[in-house]
Design a protein around this motif. Sequence first.
Motif, PDB file in Angstrom:
ATOM      1  N   GLN A 162       0.823  -1.173   0.053  1.00 13.05           N
ATOM      2  CA  GLN A 162      -0.127  -0.010   0.015  1.00 13.05           C
ATOM      3  C   GLN A 162       0.897   1.338   0.010  1.00 13.05           C
ATOM      4  O   GLN A 162       0.520   2.285  -0.706  1.00 13.05           O
ATOM      5  N   GLN A 163       2.029   1.285   0.711  1.00 15.01           N
ATOM      6  CA  GLN A 163       2.956   2.632   0.783  1.00 15.01           C
ATOM      7  C   GLN A 163       3.601   2.589  -0.586  1.00 15.01           C
ATOM      8  O   GLN A 163       3.483   3.594  -0.960  1.00 15.01           O
ATOM      9  N   VAL A 164       3.928   1.504  -1.343  1.00 14.35           N
ATOM     10  CA  VAL A 164       4.500   1.804  -2.512  1.00 14.35           C
ATOM     11  C   VAL A 164       3.545   2.185  -3.706  1.00 14.35           C
ATOM     12  O   VAL A 164       3.966   2.832  -4.477  1.00 14.35           O
ATOM     13  N   THR A 165       2.252   1.433  -3.406  1.00 19.51           N
ATOM     14  CA  THR A 165       1.235   2.159  -4.335  1.00 19.51           C
ATOM     15  C   THR A 165       0.980   3.702  -4.407  1.00 19.51           C
ATOM     16  O   THR A 165       0.779   4.371  -5.380  1.00 19.51           O
ATOM     17  N   GLU A 166       1.038   3.960  -2.775  1.00 19.37           N
ATOM     18  CA  GLU A 166       0.846   5.500  -2.830  1.00 19.37           C
ATOM     19  C   GLU A 166       1.579   6.457  -3.449  1.00 19.37           C
ATOM     20  O   GLU A 166       1.562   7.354  -3.901  1.00 19.37           O
ATOM     21  N   ARG A 167       3.045   6.218  -3.224  1.00 17.19           N
ATOM     22  CA  ARG A 167       3.957   6.913  -3.906  1.00 17.19           C
ATOM     23  C   ARG A 167       4.131   6.951  -5.428  1.00 17.19           C
ATOM     24  O   ARG A 167       4.496   7.774  -6.071  1.00 17.19           O
ATOM     25  N   LEU A 168       3.814   5.793  -5.769  1.00 14.19           N
ATOM     26  CA  LEU A 168       3.772   5.408  -7.238  1.00 14.19           C
ATOM     27  C   LEU A 168       2.606   6.246  -8.045  1.00 14.19           C
ATOM     28  O   LEU A 168       2.747   6.747  -8.975  1.00 14.19           O
ATOM     29  N   ASP A 169       1.626   6.089  -7.429  1.00 17.84           N
ATOM     30  CA  ASP A 169       0.146   6.687  -7.939  1.00 17.84           C
ATOM     31  C   ASP A 169       0.400   8.120  -8.170  1.00 17.84           C
ATOM     32  O   ASP A 169      -0.002   8.979  -8.896  1.00 17.84           O
ATOM     33  N   LYS A 170       1.083   8.857  -7.118  1.00 17.91           N
ATOM     34  CA  LYS A 170       1.451  10.280  -7.263  1.00 17.91           C
ATOM     35  C   LYS A 170       2.313  10.412  -8.322  1.00 17.91           C
ATOM     36  O   LYS A 170       1.952  11.595  -9.275  1.00 17.91           O
ATOM     37  N   LEU A 171       3.385   9.707  -8.699  1.00 24.01           N
ATOM     38  CA  LEU A 171       4.225   9.816  -9.766  1.00 24.01           C
ATOM     39  C   LEU A 171       3.483   9.617 -11.131  1.00 24.01           C
ATOM     40  O   LEU A 171       3.566  10.380 -12.122  1.00 24.01           O
ATOM     41  N   ILE A 172       2.705   8.743 -11.001  1.00 27.71           N
ATOM     42  CA  ILE A 172       2.034   8.180 -12.435  1.00 27.71           C
ATOM     43  C   ILE A 172       0.941   9.476 -12.695  1.00 27.71           C
ATOM     44  O   ILE A 172       1.015   9.852 -13.903  1.00 27.71           O
ATOM     45  N   ARG A 173       0.447  10.226 -11.650  1.00 32.18           N
ATOM     46  CA  ARG A 173      -0.571  11.322 -12.046  1.00 32.18           C
ATOM     47  C   ARG A 173       0.360  12.440 -12.803  1.00 32.18           C
ATOM     48  O   ARG A 173      -0.153  13.282 -13.477  1.00 32.18           O
ATOM     49  N   GLU A 174       1.664  12.558 -12.098  1.00 37.34           N
ATOM     50  CA  GLU A 174       2.425  13.613 -12.782  1.00 37.34           C
ATOM     51  C   GLU A 174       2.910  13.418 -14.097  1.00 37.34           C
ATOM     52  O   GLU A 174       2.918  14.479 -14.912  1.00 37.34           O
ATOM     53  N   ILE A 175       3.189  11.877 -14.211  1.00 34.03           N
ATOM     54  CA  ILE A 175       3.726  11.515 -15.488  1.00 34.03           C
ATOM     55  C   ILE A 175       2.651  11.838 -16.634  1.00 34.03           C
ATOM     56  O   ILE A 175       2.751  12.443 -17.591  1.00 34.03           O
ATOM     57  N   LYS A 176       1.266  11.574 -16.407  1.00 31.92           N
ATOM     58  CA  LYS A 176       0.196  11.802 -17.298  1.00 31.92           C
ATOM     59  C   LYS A 176       0.093  13.138 -17.518  1.00 31.92           C
ATOM     60  O   LYS A 176      -0.632  13.617 -18.439  1.00 31.92           O
ATOM     61  N   GLN A 177       0.207  13.828 -16.306  1.00 34.75           N
ATOM     62  CA  GLN A 177       0.185  15.571 -16.717  1.00 34.75           C
ATOM     63  C   GLN A 177       1.025  15.921 -17.761  1.00 34.75           C
ATOM     64  O   GLN A 177       0.941  17.079 -18.532  1.00 34.75           O
ATOM     65  N   VAL A 178       2.368  15.502 -17.577  1.00 34.05           N
ATOM     66  CA  VAL A 178       3.172  15.753 -18.629  1.00 34.05           C
ATOM     67  C   VAL A 178       2.840  15.467 -19.898  1.00 34.05           C
ATOM     68  O   VAL A 178       2.970  16.339 -21.075  1.00 34.05           O
ATOM     69  N   ILE A 179       2.473  14.322 -20.063  1.00 36.73           N
ATOM     70  CA  ILE A 179       2.006  13.735 -21.542  1.00 36.73           C
ATOM     71  C   ILE A 179       0.767  14.651 -21.978  1.00 36.73           C
ATOM     72  O   ILE A 179       0.696  14.975 -23.086  1.00 36.73           O
ATOM     73  N   SER A 180      -0.171  14.768 -21.083  1.00 31.88           N
ATOM     74  CA  SER A 180      -1.362  15.608 -21.316  1.00 31.88           C
ATOM     75  C   SER A 180      -1.313  16.987 -21.471  1.00 31.88           C
ATOM     76  O   SER A 180      -2.251  17.760 -22.211  1.00 31.88           O
ATOM     77  N   SER A 181      -0.172  17.432 -21.338  1.00 33.11           N
ATOM     78  CA  SER A 181      -0.103  18.948 -21.677  1.00 33.11           C
ATOM     79  C   SER A 181      -0.181  19.326 -23.116  1.00 33.11           C
ATOM     80  O   SER A 181      -0.452  20.234 -23.373  1.00 33.11           O
ATOM     81  N   ASN A 182      -0.081  18.332 -23.878  1.00 27.05           N
ATOM     82  CA  ASN A 182      -0.195  18.343 -25.314  1.00 27.05           C
ATOM     83  C   ASN A 182      -1.703  18.113 -25.890  1.00 27.05           C
ATOM     84  O   ASN A 182      -1.741  17.698 -26.883  1.00 27.05           O
ATOM     85  N   SER A 183      -2.500  18.017 -24.885  1.00 25.94           N
ATOM     86  CA  SER A 183      -4.009  17.278 -25.021  1.00 25.94           C
ATOM     87  C   SER A 183      -4.995  18.396 -25.091  1.00 25.94           C
ATOM     88  O   SER A 183      -4.941  19.611 -24.758  1.00 25.94           O
ATOM     89  N   ALA A 184      -6.139  17.676 -25.808  1.00 27.25           N
ATOM     90  CA  ALA A 184      -7.398  18.564 -25.787  1.00 27.25           C
ATOM     91  C   ALA A 184      -8.538  17.597 -25.480  1.00 27.25           C
ATOM     92  O   ALA A 184      -8.552  16.501 -25.799  1.00 27.25           O
ATOM     93  N   SER A 185      -9.519  18.142 -24.960  1.00 31.12           N
ATOM     94  CA  SER A 185     -10.852  17.493 -24.467  1.00 31.12           C
ATOM     95  C   SER A 185     -11.770  17.459 -25.828  1.00 31.12           C
ATOM     96  O   SER A 185     -11.814  18.468 -26.556  1.00 31.12           O
ATOM     97  N   TRP A 186     -12.102  16.087 -26.196  1.00 32.44           N
ATOM     98  CA  TRP A 186     -12.973  15.836 -27.209  1.00 32.44           C
ATOM     99  C   TRP A 186     -14.332  15.498 -26.796  1.00 32.44           C
ATOM    100  O   TRP A 186     -14.591  15.409 -25.635  1.00 32.44           O
TER     101      TRP A 186
END
Length: 276
Positions: A162-186
């Motif tokens: 659970q502790q590992v999950t919590e710190r990785l989920d935070k990183l995953i959200r940040e990574i997806k934000q980096v990728i979605s910075s070039n995104s648009a809502s359809w």
Amino acid sequence: MTAPTTSARVFLVRHGDTDWISGGKFASRTDIPLSKMGEKDIEFTRDRVVAEDEMIDPTGIAKIYCSPRINARRTVEILGIGVHHHQHFQNEETGQKWRSESVIKGETADPYIHITKSLEEWDFGYYEGMTLQAINEKRMKDYGSGTWDIWTDGCPGGESPQQVTERLDKLIREIKQVISSNSASWPGGQLIAHRSQHAQDVVCVAHGHILAALAIRWVGLPLDTGMMRLIFEPGGVGILGFEHDNINQPAILVGRKPGRPDREQRSETGFAQASR
């Protein structure tokens, strides 16, 4: 009209061999440098997959994350991914900045290689420096059971799933934000990245267990199900992406042809994916 999609990928790179890996010892808190063989591991990986228009194209990298451990940082240096004539590192926790003199393969969009505790190895606690045989013998003595499974048992004195999950989920959200910075809502709320020449790929350089855990959490599976067993060899590269190139459908790319897809065309779909 077909909506544009993202060919962004997240590359997971395990550091090269160390004396502890060769000896079968578990290392998380201990700072173990690469062995001579470990440096050769990364040179081999670099020479085959890191170059413009190859699997890891430095010109397509938007951000690089790296574990604070010396073996991971040295791995980044040998890979030669960075900016300009030097690699610029920044510790996300302390703000400390420094640079290396490594030969650079090409520029990246982000001016710093981000050193983050989110990619530290799963904390092995009392099992630090022990072999699997020694751990199982200890567990037999302590608990009457000699079979250790980190994905369900975690590490006494270290981290739980659970502790590992919590710190990785935070990183995953940040990574997806980096990728979605070039995104648009359809229409329908679907978030799809613009196809462009902009860098979108992310590189994570770290350790075997934490990278396997990152891949499992990327597709939304719990670590303690025991459903997946992912292995990263020293110097190995794993790839995360998106099913049908949809940024809302994270996937593990378990088969990928060499080279980088043409950014002006829809990426190939002729590879197997394990998706959420």
